[in-house]
Design a protein around this motif. Sequence first.
Motif, PDB file in Angstrom:
ATOM      1  N   ARG A  58     -14.094 127.239  74.954  1.00 39.77           N
ATOM      2  CA  ARG A  58     -14.548 126.657  76.222  1.00 39.77           C
ATOM      3  C   ARG A  58     -14.417 125.147  76.186  1.00 39.77           C
ATOM      4  N   ILE A  59     -13.827 124.596  77.213  1.00 39.20           N
ATOM      5  CA  ILE A  59     -13.874 123.160  77.455  1.00 39.20           C
ATOM      6  C   ILE A  59     -14.802 122.985  78.651  1.00 39.20           C
ATOM      7  N   PRO A  60     -16.031 122.510  78.447  1.00 38.13           N
ATOM      8  CA  PRO A  60     -16.994 122.429  79.555  1.00 38.13           C
ATOM      9  C   PRO A  60     -16.419 121.680  80.753  1.00 38.13           C
ATOM     10  N   GLY A  61     -16.458 122.332  81.903  1.00 37.32           N
ATOM     11  CA  GLY A  61     -15.877 121.753  83.107  1.00 37.32           C
ATOM     12  C   GLY A  61     -14.395 122.034  83.240  1.00 37.32           C
ATOM     13  N   GLY A  62     -13.825 122.745  82.267  1.00 37.92           N
ATOM     14  CA  GLY A  62     -12.404 123.092  82.270  1.00 37.92           C
ATOM     15  C   GLY A  62     -12.222 124.571  82.004  1.00 37.92           C
ATOM     16  N   PRO A  63     -11.129 124.951  81.343  1.00 41.58           N
ATOM     17  CA  PRO A  63     -10.879 126.371  81.093  1.00 41.58           C
ATOM     18  C   PRO A  63     -11.779 126.952  80.004  1.00 41.58           C
ATOM     19  N   ALA A  64     -12.090 128.223  80.160  1.00 36.69           N
ATOM     20  CA  ALA A  64     -12.848 128.973  79.156  1.00 36.69           C
ATOM     21  C   ALA A  64     -12.220 130.350  79.040  1.00 36.69           C
ATOM     22  N   ASP A  65     -11.955 130.780  77.818  1.00 35.87           N
ATOM     23  CA  ASP A  65     -11.326 132.078  77.577  1.00 35.87           C
ATOM     24  C   ASP A  65     -12.390 133.132  77.307  1.00 35.87           C
ATOM     25  N   ILE A  66     -12.436 134.139  78.183  1.00 33.18           N
ATOM     26  CA  ILE A  66     -13.432 135.201  78.122  1.00 33.18           C
ATOM     27  C   ILE A  66     -12.732 136.521  77.840  1.00 33.18           C
ATOM     28  N   VAL A  67     -13.255 137.296  76.899  1.00 29.05           N
ATOM     29  CA  VAL A  67     -12.771 138.660  76.689  1.00 29.05           C
ATOM     30  C   VAL A  67     -13.921 139.616  76.950  1.00 29.05           C
ATOM     31  N   THR A  68     -13.589 140.756  77.528  1.00 26.00           N
ATOM     32  CA  THR A  68     -14.599 141.721  77.921  1.00 26.00           C
ATOM     33  C   THR A  68     -14.084 143.137  77.690  1.00 26.00           C
ATOM     34  N   ALA A  69     -15.011 144.064  77.546  1.00 28.64           N
ATOM     35  CA  ALA A  69     -14.633 145.462  77.315  1.00 28.64           C
ATOM     36  C   ALA A  69     -14.320 146.183  78.616  1.00 28.64           C
ATOM     37  N   GLN A  70     -14.777 145.632  79.730  1.00 24.62           N
ATOM     38  CA  GLN A  70     -14.501 146.243  81.028  1.00 24.62           C
ATOM     39  C   GLN A  70     -14.480 145.161  82.096  1.00 24.62           C
ATOM     40  N   LYS A  71     -14.007 145.546  83.269  1.00 22.88           N
ATOM     41  CA  LYS A  71     -13.818 144.572  84.334  1.00 22.88           C
ATOM     42  C   LYS A  71     -15.148 143.981  84.782  1.00 22.88           C
ATOM     43  N   ILE A  72     -15.180 142.659  84.903  1.00 17.77           N
ATOM     44  CA  ILE A  72     -16.357 141.962  85.406  1.00 17.77           C
ATOM     45  C   ILE A  72     -16.140 141.713  86.895  1.00 17.77           C
ATOM     46  N   PRO A  73     -17.098 142.080  87.754  1.00 20.80           N
ATOM     47  CA  PRO A  73     -16.934 141.828  89.190  1.00 20.80           C
ATOM     48  C   PRO A  73     -16.597 140.367  89.469  1.00 20.80           C
ATOM     49  N   LYS A  74     -15.671 140.159  90.388  1.00 27.19           N
ATOM     50  CA  LYS A  74     -15.176 138.811  90.660  1.00 27.19           C
ATOM     51  C   LYS A  74     -16.279 137.885  91.159  1.00 27.19           C
ATOM     52  N   ASP A  75     -17.210 138.431  91.972  1.00 23.55           N
ATOM     53  CA  ASP A  75     -18.261 137.568  92.508  1.00 23.55           C
ATOM     54  C   ASP A  75     -19.176 137.041  91.409  1.00 23.55           C
ATOM     55  N   ILE A  76     -19.348 137.839  90.336  1.00 19.97           N
ATOM     56  CA  ILE A  76     -20.175 137.391  89.205  1.00 19.97           C
ATOM     57  C   ILE A  76     -19.444 136.303  88.433  1.00 19.97           C
ATOM     58  N   ILE A  77     -18.148 136.496  88.214  1.00 18.83           N
ATOM     59  CA  ILE A  77     -17.356 135.461  87.536  1.00 18.83           C
ATOM     60  C   ILE A  77     -17.425 134.151  88.316  1.00 18.83           C
ATOM     61  N   ASN A  78     -17.301 134.251  89.649  1.00 19.88           N
ATOM     62  CA  ASN A  78     -17.336 133.043  90.477  1.00 19.88           C
ATOM     63  C   ASN A  78     -18.709 132.375  90.446  1.00 19.88           C
ATOM     64  N   SER A  79     -19.778 133.181  90.444  1.00 21.18           N
ATOM     65  CA  SER A  79     -21.128 132.595  90.465  1.00 21.18           C
ATOM     66  C   SER A  79     -21.435 131.865  89.168  1.00 21.18           C
ATOM     67  N   VAL A  80     -20.994 132.457  88.032  1.00 14.77           N
ATOM     68  CA  VAL A  80     -21.224 131.799  86.740  1.00 14.77           C
ATOM     69  C   VAL A  80     -20.327 130.572  86.618  1.00 14.77           C
ATOM     70  N   GLY A  81     -19.094 130.686  87.107  1.00 16.99           N
ATOM     71  CA  GLY A  81     -18.193 129.535  87.083  1.00 16.99           C
ATOM     72  C   GLY A  81     -18.748 128.371  87.892  1.00 16.99           C
ATOM     73  N   LYS A  82     -19.367 128.682  89.021  1.00 12.56           N
ATOM     74  CA  LYS A  82     -19.974 127.634  89.843  1.00 12.56           C
ATOM     75  C   LYS A  82     -21.170 127.016  89.116  1.00 12.56           C
ATOM     76  N   GLU A  83     -21.910 127.851  88.397  1.00 13.68           N
ATOM     77  CA  GLU A  83     -23.088 127.384  87.647  1.00 13.68           C
ATOM     78  C   GLU A  83     -22.696 126.405  86.545  1.00 13.68           C
ATOM     79  N   THR A  84     -21.600 126.685  85.840  1.00 14.42           N
ATOM     80  CA  THR A  84     -21.210 125.872  84.683  1.00 14.42           C
ATOM     81  C   THR A  84     -20.106 124.866  84.987  1.00 14.42           C
ATOM     82  N   GLY A  85     -19.400 125.072  86.121  1.00 20.47           N
ATOM     83  CA  GLY A  85     -18.285 124.179  86.449  1.00 20.47           C
ATOM     84  C   GLY A  85     -17.015 124.502  85.690  1.00 20.47           C
ATOM     85  N   ASP A  86     -16.949 125.693  85.082  1.00 24.52           N
ATOM     86  CA  ASP A  86     -15.777 126.091  84.294  1.00 24.52           C
ATOM     87  C   ASP A  86     -14.797 126.923  85.128  1.00 24.52           C
TER      88      ASP A  86
END
Length: 242
Positions: free
Chosen positions: A203-231
């Motif tokens: 993770r580069i705070p405020g930049g790209p972060a590489d996430i791996v997951t075992a199953q699909k994460i809902p897009k709205d959750i990804i967007n909400s966390v991204g908005k929270e952290t700025g990533d």
Amino acid sequence: MMIPNELTDCYSDLQPADIYGAIEIAAITVLSRAFDMGVTATYLPDDGLQITGMPHIGDPVEITHDRIGKKLRRHLLYAIEHELQTRQTVYEAERLRQLQGKVLTGFPSGLDPDGSVRVEMDLSSQFRRYILLGTCPRRYQPLHERDTYLRGKEYSWYVCSVLPVTNHRQTKVRIVLSRTSKQLPAILLRQRSGIERIICLSRIPGGPADIVTAQKIPKDIINSVGKETGDIYRVRILKTQI
């Protein structure tokens, strides 16, 4: 010598043995210096503080209440309270250590001269009404967030450490928080999606972060966390166990 109940009642979380031990240690430290001799001390709630002096020459002598003047008594009570406070803080640190590695929400309450952000966190849902005070050092603040934290606005904070610290006058629990940890987005994604196997590889705070997951994460959750952290999250789904 009796110890005022109001002095010990403030530390009811401590076991009686810890309270008695604190009183005895403080008495030995203070009175051995005051009388320039070895001192033993025993505290019993019904009998008070029993003190015995051991002169360099001669037999042990009882140090009675009338030999302890007002000024020395104030100094002794201060030392007892300091020792009780220290033990209470160590107890609280041990109890709160379970929070290390977790993410808590809290509100910025001020800024220290070194740029650290003071944070208030309400843990009443986990403990009795308990306001926990934390600090986020400037090095743990993303560059794009520094000097932008707003009082009254809620942020998520990763708990790096829980430690008792002292400045020789006061002992307190120091909670070190971070907004730059790569654990922060992973935990937020797990909390909001209910998916346990989510890891942030980099993770580069405020930049790209590489996430791996075992199953699909809902897009709205990804967007909400991204908005929270700025990533900006680059999410990969791995079928193999992670």
